[in-house]
Scaffold this active site. Structure first.
Site, mmCIF file in Angstrom:
data_model
loop_
_atom_site.group_PDB
_atom_site.id
_atom_site.type_symbol
_atom_site.label_atom_id
_atom_site.label_comp_id
_atom_site.label_asym_id
_atom_site.label_seq_id
_atom_site.Cartn_x
_atom_site.Cartn_y
_atom_site.Cartn_z
ATOM 1 N N GLY A 262 0.784 -1.241 0.000
ATOM 2 C CA GLY A 262 0.000 0.000 0.000
ATOM 3 C C GLY A 262 0.810 1.282 0.000
ATOM 4 C CB ALA A 263 4.409 2.073 0.376
ATOM 5 N N GLY A 264 2.823 2.544 -2.289
ATOM 6 C CA GLY A 264 2.655 3.227 -3.570
ATOM 7 C C GLY A 264 1.272 3.841 -3.717
ATOM 8 C CG ASP A 265 -1.963 1.287 -3.659
ATOM 9 O OD1 ASP A 265 -1.628 1.381 -4.847
ATOM 10 O OD2 ASP A 265 -2.178 0.189 -3.102
#
Length: 324
Positions: A262-265
């Site tokens: 979820g870091a990219g999101d």
């Protein structure tokens, strides 16, 4: 930096599913003693990331008319994301993915989609009124894999664009879901020149260019004439940005990473939240750099907790890190 109290609607299109994550880390799926449910799906994560930062978000996609699908729709609503674009399929299940974090913190996936409800969204089921009202329309590439979802995706993009939305694309490569690497590359690139903003990871950059170099030349080979902003995220090395008139990089924030899911999101959600009401930020380097620092901080915070959605930060969480 002021809270991202954006009024412009960010509509995120694609899949929402449940990741089943081992109760202990650093094991293969086969070795896992048990699994915990972790709601996810990149486009849904982006929508929740936006809402958690104070932005206005809606999710468009299809869930199974089953316990898990109803649970996911509930999670969208609990997090302040509009579910007016969500459909339910009576015949197909909500998608599931078994995901393990290996000892090195990287992820290994096993998907249950045969076919899952998200793949069965048809153009006729789209909430066109909602899509037309988007100021930003965000999507990935998983929704391009099979019909009828692919046609729904293409129609939604067209309707959003006609409505004046900024189109945001994060290919979010999941190779095991594609028939072949060639097919993945071809389909991901098939809608490339429609996007205004594109974010790729270093791994995706290598995959799409066929080069093992992660440099400006490699990144700019992905540039297209209608593009306004190209971003390459580099994990703990931050990100690089490219526009028509300038390029540069922003450093990452160093935190103790537990789970990169979820870091990219989170990064994308923060970026979209900050530019939704003022697209001109993209052409103003000092302001864009501030926005990208904020987005990098969001991405970093998301790695400090397990699971994507529980780890997505609020504006005050971000300020705490920025002021540290």
């Amino acid at each position: 930096m002021a809270a991202a109290a954006s009024n412009g609607l960010i509509v995120s299109f694609g899949e929402m599913l449940i990741d089943f994550v081992p109760t202990v880390s650093g094991v293969s799926l086969a070795e896992a003693p048990g699994f915990l449910k972790a709601p996810g799906g990149a486009p849904a994560n982006v929508a929740i990331a936006v809402a958690r930062l104070g932005g206005s978000a809606a999710f468009v996609g299809k869930l199974g008319d089953d316990e898990f699908g109803l649970m996911l729709a509930g999670i969208l609503k609990e997090n302040g994301v509009s579910a007016d674009g969500v459909n339910f399929d009576k015949g197909a299940r909500t998608a599931l993915a078994f995901v393990t974090l290996r000892a090195d913190g990287e992820r290994e996936f096993m998907f249950y989609r045969n076919p899952s409800a998200d793949m069965l969204l048809t153009p006729d089921e789209l909430n066109l009124q909602l899509i037309r009202s988007a100021k930003v329309f965000h999507y990935g590439s998983i929704s391009l894999i099979v019909e009828p979802c692919r046609s729904a995706h293409l129609k939604a993009m067209e309707v959003a664009k006609d409505g004046g939305a900024l189109l945001s694309y994060d290919p979010n490569l999941r190779l095991p879901l594609w028939a072949s690497a060639e097919e993945a590359r071809e389909q991901i690139m098939s809608i490339w020149d429609k996007a205004d903003v594109i974010k790729v990871s270093d791994v995706e950059l290598e995959f799409l260019t066929g080069s093992d170099k992660i440099d400006d030349e490699s990144a700019l080979s992905l540039w297209h004439p209608n593009l306004k902003l190209l971003l390459v995220t580099l994990g703990e090395k931050g990100c690089r940005y490219y526009t028509k008139n300038f390029r540069g990089s922003v450093d990452a924030y160093h935190v103790k990473a537990v789970d990169t899911t979820g870091a990219g999101d989170s990064f994308v959600g923060a970026l979209l939240c900050k530019i939704v009401d003022d697209h001109a930020i993209i052409e103003d380097e000092p302001r864009l750099k501030e926005v990208l620092k904020y987005a990098c901080a969001c991405g970093a915070i998301t790695t400090t907790k397990k699971g994507a959605i529980p780890a997505l930060p609020t504006h005050s969480d971000v300020l705490t890190l920025l002021n540290a």
